[in-house]
Write an enzyme that holds these catalytic residues in place. Sequence first.
Site, PDB file in Angstrom:
ATOM      1  N   HIS A 156      10.920  60.236  -1.080  1.00 12.41           N
ATOM      2  CA  HIS A 156      11.642  59.694   0.088  1.00 12.41           C
ATOM      3  C   HIS A 156      11.314  60.475   1.361  1.00 12.41           C
ATOM      4  CE1 HIS A 156      15.558  62.262  -0.698  1.00 12.41           C
ATOM      5  NE2 HIS A 156      14.719  62.925   0.056  1.00 12.41           N
ATOM      6  N   GLU A 161      14.689  55.622   0.604  1.00 11.71           N
ATOM      7  CA  GLU A 161      14.433  55.813  -0.823  1.00 11.71           C
ATOM      8  C   GLU A 161      13.395  54.804  -1.330  1.00 11.71           C
ATOM      9  OE1 GLU A 161      15.591  58.418  -2.014  1.00 11.71           O
ATOM     10  OE2 GLU A 161      17.749  58.690  -1.754  1.00 11.71           O
TER      11      GLU A 161
HETATM   12  C1  F6R Z   1      16.717  65.771   5.093  1.00 10.98           C
HETATM   13  C2  F6R Z   1      15.871  64.671   4.635  1.00 10.98           C
HETATM   14  C3  F6R Z   1      15.283  64.654   3.279  1.00 10.98           C
HETATM   15  C4  F6R Z   1      14.706  66.004   2.849  1.00 10.98           C
HETATM   16  C5  F6R Z   1      14.116  65.931   1.446  1.00 10.98           C
HETATM   17  C6  F6R Z   1      13.602  67.279   0.977  1.00 10.98           C
HETATM   18  O1  F6R Z   1      17.118  65.572   6.439  1.00 10.98           O
HETATM   19  O2  F6R Z   1      15.671  63.760   5.378  1.00 10.98           O
HETATM   20  O3  F6R Z   1      14.286  63.666   3.213  1.00 10.98           O
HETATM   21  O4  F6R Z   1      13.709  66.375   3.762  1.00 10.98           O
HETATM   22  O5  F6R Z   1      15.101  65.484   0.558  1.00 10.98           O
HETATM   23  O6  F6R Z   1      14.692  68.154   0.852  1.00 10.98           O
HETATM   24  P1  F6R Z   1      14.475  69.718   0.537  1.00 10.98           P
HETATM   25  O7  F6R Z   1      13.828  70.313   1.734  1.00 10.98           O
HETATM   26  O8  F6R Z   1      15.877  70.254   0.349  1.00 10.98           O
HETATM   27  O9  F6R Z   1      13.631  69.788  -0.682  1.00 10.98           O
END
Ligand code: F6R
Length: 265
Positions: A156, A161
């Site tokens: 995503h 999603e």
């Molecule tokens: C957050 C967002 C999400 C995250 C993704 C990765 O604003 O839009 O798409 O970038 O879920 O999350 P992390 O960095 O926690 O692995």
Amino acid sequence: MSAPARVLELANASVLVFPDRVSACDAAAERVAHALRSAVATRGQAILGLATGSTPEPIYAHLVKLHREGTLSFANVATYNLDEYYPISPLDPNSYRSYMHRHLFGAVDLPANRAHVLDGTVPESAAAEHAAQYDRWIAADGGLDFQLLGLGRNGHIGFNEPTDLSAEAAMRLPTRLVDLHPTTRADAAKDFGGESRVIPRALTVGVAPILAARSILVVAFGPNKAESVAQSLRGPITAQVPGSLLQAAPGTVTWILDEAAAQAL
Ligand code: F6R
């Protein structure tokens, strides 16, 4: 500036692979700072799209350091965050408004009325209009100069999603209220104290405004991201892997990875 261990030039993307997360985040922060400064120098203001999650935390820490050293000002910047849980109070520590306050907004000179995060408190009957208004605000500011993205384990971007839509239809998706994917809820369980307590819906900036950014930087680390990174960069353009839609972005797209996230490329 930190140098990547290797650089891959793919169809529309430059992929910079760093030996570790620290050097990767330093390089990512320098790119955000560069995008900010050059937009302010050429247009008088910079419009930045920002992400939350664990990946960008050290990037924000680096930007705050540059600000404290007096080499980076957010006085002529507007920011638009990618997403927010729905419904949620901005005061809830799990809200992305509160995350941004902790990691960036509270520590730099960004005008408070220029720090935009989708509002998790709008009544559900007003959510669609609020989301449409957010897209109009971005457009009225001249569009995003720069979009910082993380990548979900399921591919995503923002909270766009995986979906059965055609790639063309997915690329037109506007900012809107969405259901979170089970993988996303599982990954958020640690923040909410259990998967069943994760807020299952969110407001997200759509694929269309993300792709329209003049420059996009995607940052992904660790072996858990390797598969979605490889599918996004090497696989077909499909709405089942929203990161692959970035292959159709008209602006410049750069990926910053560590070796673990790049291992399946
Ligand atoms: C957050 C967002 C999400 C995250 C993704 C990765 O604003 O839009 O798409 O970038 O879920 O999350 P992390 O960095 O926690 O692995």
